[in-house]
Design a protein around this motif. Structure first.
Motif, PDB file in Angstrom:
ATOM      1  N   LYS A  47      37.660  35.229  49.905  1.00 29.99           N
ATOM      2  CA  LYS A  47      37.606  35.115  48.439  1.00 29.99           C
ATOM      3  C   LYS A  47      38.146  33.753  48.046  1.00 29.99           C
ATOM      4  O   LYS A  47      39.050  33.225  48.680  1.00 29.99           O
ATOM      5  CB  LYS A  47      38.467  36.193  47.781  1.00 29.99           C
ATOM      6  CG  LYS A  47      37.953  37.591  47.963  1.00 29.99           C
ATOM      7  CD  LYS A  47      38.728  38.581  47.136  1.00 29.99           C
ATOM      8  CE  LYS A  47      40.048  38.920  47.764  1.00 29.99           C
ATOM      9  NZ  LYS A  47      40.761  40.014  47.114  1.00 29.99           N
ATOM     10  N   GLN A  51      33.760  27.812  43.238  1.00 25.97           N
ATOM     11  CA  GLN A  51      32.364  28.107  43.540  1.00 25.97           C
ATOM     12  C   GLN A  51      31.861  27.127  44.600  1.00 25.97           C
ATOM     13  O   GLN A  51      31.933  25.913  44.438  1.00 25.97           O
ATOM     14  CB  GLN A  51      31.498  28.014  42.285  1.00 25.97           C
ATOM     15  CG  GLN A  51      30.111  28.541  42.515  1.00 25.97           C
ATOM     16  CD  GLN A  51      29.343  28.695  41.216  1.00 25.97           C
ATOM     17  OE1 GLN A  51      29.726  28.180  40.175  1.00 25.97           O
ATOM     18  NE2 GLN A  51      28.236  29.411  41.286  1.00 25.97           N
ATOM     19  N   CYS A  79      27.026  34.485  49.024  1.00 27.69           N
ATOM     20  CA  CYS A  79      27.991  34.304  47.939  1.00 27.69           C
ATOM     21  C   CYS A  79      27.719  35.348  46.866  1.00 27.69           C
ATOM     22  O   CYS A  79      26.565  35.579  46.494  1.00 27.69           O
ATOM     23  CB  CYS A  79      27.867  32.903  47.338  1.00 27.69           C
ATOM     24  SG  CYS A  79      28.890  32.671  45.862  1.00 27.69           S
ATOM     25  N   LYS A  80      28.791  35.976  46.399  1.00 26.85           N
ATOM     26  CA  LYS A  80      28.656  36.953  45.322  1.00 26.85           C
ATOM     27  C   LYS A  80      29.837  36.807  44.381  1.00 26.85           C
ATOM     28  O   LYS A  80      30.991  36.762  44.819  1.00 26.85           O
ATOM     29  CB  LYS A  80      28.614  38.367  45.892  1.00 26.85           C
ATOM     30  CG  LYS A  80      28.408  39.431  44.851  1.00 26.85           C
ATOM     31  CD  LYS A  80      28.309  40.801  45.474  1.00 26.85           C
ATOM     32  CE  LYS A  80      28.100  41.839  44.376  1.00 26.85           C
ATOM     33  NZ  LYS A  80      28.082  43.191  44.921  1.00 26.85           N
ATOM     34  N   GLU A  81      29.556  36.718  43.082  1.00 28.14           N
ATOM     35  CA  GLU A  81      30.642  36.632  42.104  1.00 28.14           C
ATOM     36  C   GLU A  81      31.254  38.012  41.919  1.00 28.14           C
ATOM     37  O   GLU A  81      30.551  39.022  41.867  1.00 28.14           O
ATOM     38  CB  GLU A  81      30.120  36.107  40.771  1.00 28.14           C
ATOM     39  CG  GLU A  81      31.231  35.815  39.788  1.00 28.14           C
ATOM     40  CD  GLU A  81      30.777  35.040  38.560  1.00 28.14           C
ATOM     41  OE1 GLU A  81      31.648  34.677  37.757  1.00 28.14           O
ATOM     42  OE2 GLU A  81      29.573  34.812  38.404  1.00 28.14           O
ATOM     43  N   ASN A  82      32.589  38.057  41.841  1.00 32.53           N
ATOM     44  CA  ASN A  82      33.314  39.304  41.632  1.00 32.53           C
ATOM     45  C   ASN A  82      33.069  39.778  40.205  1.00 32.53           C
ATOM     46  O   ASN A  82      33.396  39.082  39.252  1.00 32.53           O
ATOM     47  CB  ASN A  82      34.808  39.084  41.882  1.00 32.53           C
ATOM     48  CG  ASN A  82      35.604  40.365  41.840  1.00 32.53           C
ATOM     49  OD1 ASN A  82      35.179  41.368  41.284  1.00 32.53           O
ATOM     50  ND2 ASN A  82      36.779  40.330  42.438  1.00 32.53           N
ATOM     51  N   TYR A  89      34.980  34.496  43.619  1.00 37.80           N
ATOM     52  CA  TYR A  89      33.762  34.634  44.411  1.00 37.80           C
ATOM     53  C   TYR A  89      34.108  35.177  45.787  1.00 37.80           C
ATOM     54  O   TYR A  89      35.168  34.882  46.333  1.00 37.80           O
ATOM     55  CB  TYR A  89      33.060  33.276  44.561  1.00 37.80           C
ATOM     56  CG  TYR A  89      32.703  32.655  43.241  1.00 37.80           C
ATOM     57  CD1 TYR A  89      31.467  32.900  42.650  1.00 37.80           C
ATOM     58  CD2 TYR A  89      33.611  31.842  42.570  1.00 37.80           C
ATOM     59  CE1 TYR A  89      31.143  32.346  41.424  1.00 37.80           C
ATOM     60  CE2 TYR A  89      33.284  31.281  41.343  1.00 37.80           C
ATOM     61  CZ  TYR A  89      32.053  31.537  40.776  1.00 37.80           C
ATOM     62  OH  TYR A  89      31.740  30.983  39.555  1.00 37.80           O
ATOM     63  N   TYR A  91      32.654  35.300  49.688  1.00 43.87           N
ATOM     64  CA  TYR A  91      31.719  34.590  50.563  1.00 43.87           C
ATOM     65  C   TYR A  91      31.633  35.255  51.922  1.00 43.87           C
ATOM     66  O   TYR A  91      32.618  35.794  52.426  1.00 43.87           O
ATOM     67  CB  TYR A  91      32.187  33.138  50.759  1.00 43.87           C
ATOM     68  CG  TYR A  91      32.192  32.359  49.480  1.00 43.87           C
ATOM     69  CD1 TYR A  91      31.031  31.762  49.010  1.00 43.87           C
ATOM     70  CD2 TYR A  91      33.353  32.249  48.724  1.00 43.87           C
ATOM     71  CE1 TYR A  91      31.027  31.054  47.819  1.00 43.87           C
ATOM     72  CE2 TYR A  91      33.346  31.543  47.524  1.00 43.87           C
ATOM     73  CZ  TYR A  91      32.183  30.955  47.082  1.00 43.87           C
ATOM     74  OH  TYR A  91      32.182  30.272  45.899  1.00 43.87           O
TER      75      TYR A  91
END
Length: 117
Positions: A47, A51, A79-82, A89, A91
Motif C-alpha cells: 500500500k 500513485q 494497481c487499485k485505489e482503496n 493505493y 499495488y
C-alpha cells in the motif's frame, strides 16, 4: 472471487523503502516508503499514498522475519485505489530480479506459517 495467483501469498506487515529506477543515471535515486501487505515467492503486494504506474520498476530491500535483507527488483503489474481510504493505493508487483535462494526463504517461511494456522 476466483483466485488467479499461481503462488500462495502470506500476510506480512512490514514497511520498506523502494528506490525508483530511472533511465537518467545522473539523477539521484528517489525512495518511496510503502507498507508491504503480502508476499509470495513470485511477488509482493503493498500500500502507498503515492500513485504509481503499472510497469514502473523499483529496487527493494525487504527485511524478512529472520532479520535478513532480501534485495530484489520489483515491477508493478496491478494497481487499485482503496475505496475506503481516499488517496491510498494497493499495488501488486512481481519480482523481476531476485536470487533463487531468497525465493526459497519465502517458501520456507510460508510452510512454517501454514503449520501455525
Amino acid at each position: 472471487m476466483e483466485e488467479k495467483r499461481r503462488n500462495k501469498r502470506t500476510d506480512l506487515d512490514i514497511s520498506v523503502s523502494l528506490g525508483v529506477i530511472s533511465e537518467d543515471l545522473s539523477k539521484e535515486k528517489e525512495y518511496i516508503n510503502v507498507e508491504i501487505t503480502d508476499v509470495s515467492k513470485m511477488g509482493i503486494g503493498f500500500k502507498s499514498d503515492r500513485q504509481l504506474l503499472v510497469g514502473d520498476c523499483f529496487d527493494a530491500r525487504i527485511q524478512i522475519w529472520t532479520k535478513e535483507v532480501i534485495d530484489a527488483v520489483l515491477k508493478i503489474v496491478r494497481c487499485k485505489e482503496n475505496e475506503e481510504k481516499e488517496g491510498e493505493y494497493h499495488y501488486g508487483c512481481i519480482f523481476v530480479g531476485m536470487t533463487d535462494t531468497d525465493a526459497l526463504k519465502i517458501q520456507i517461511y510460508q510452510m512454517f506459517s501454514e503449520e501455525d494456522e
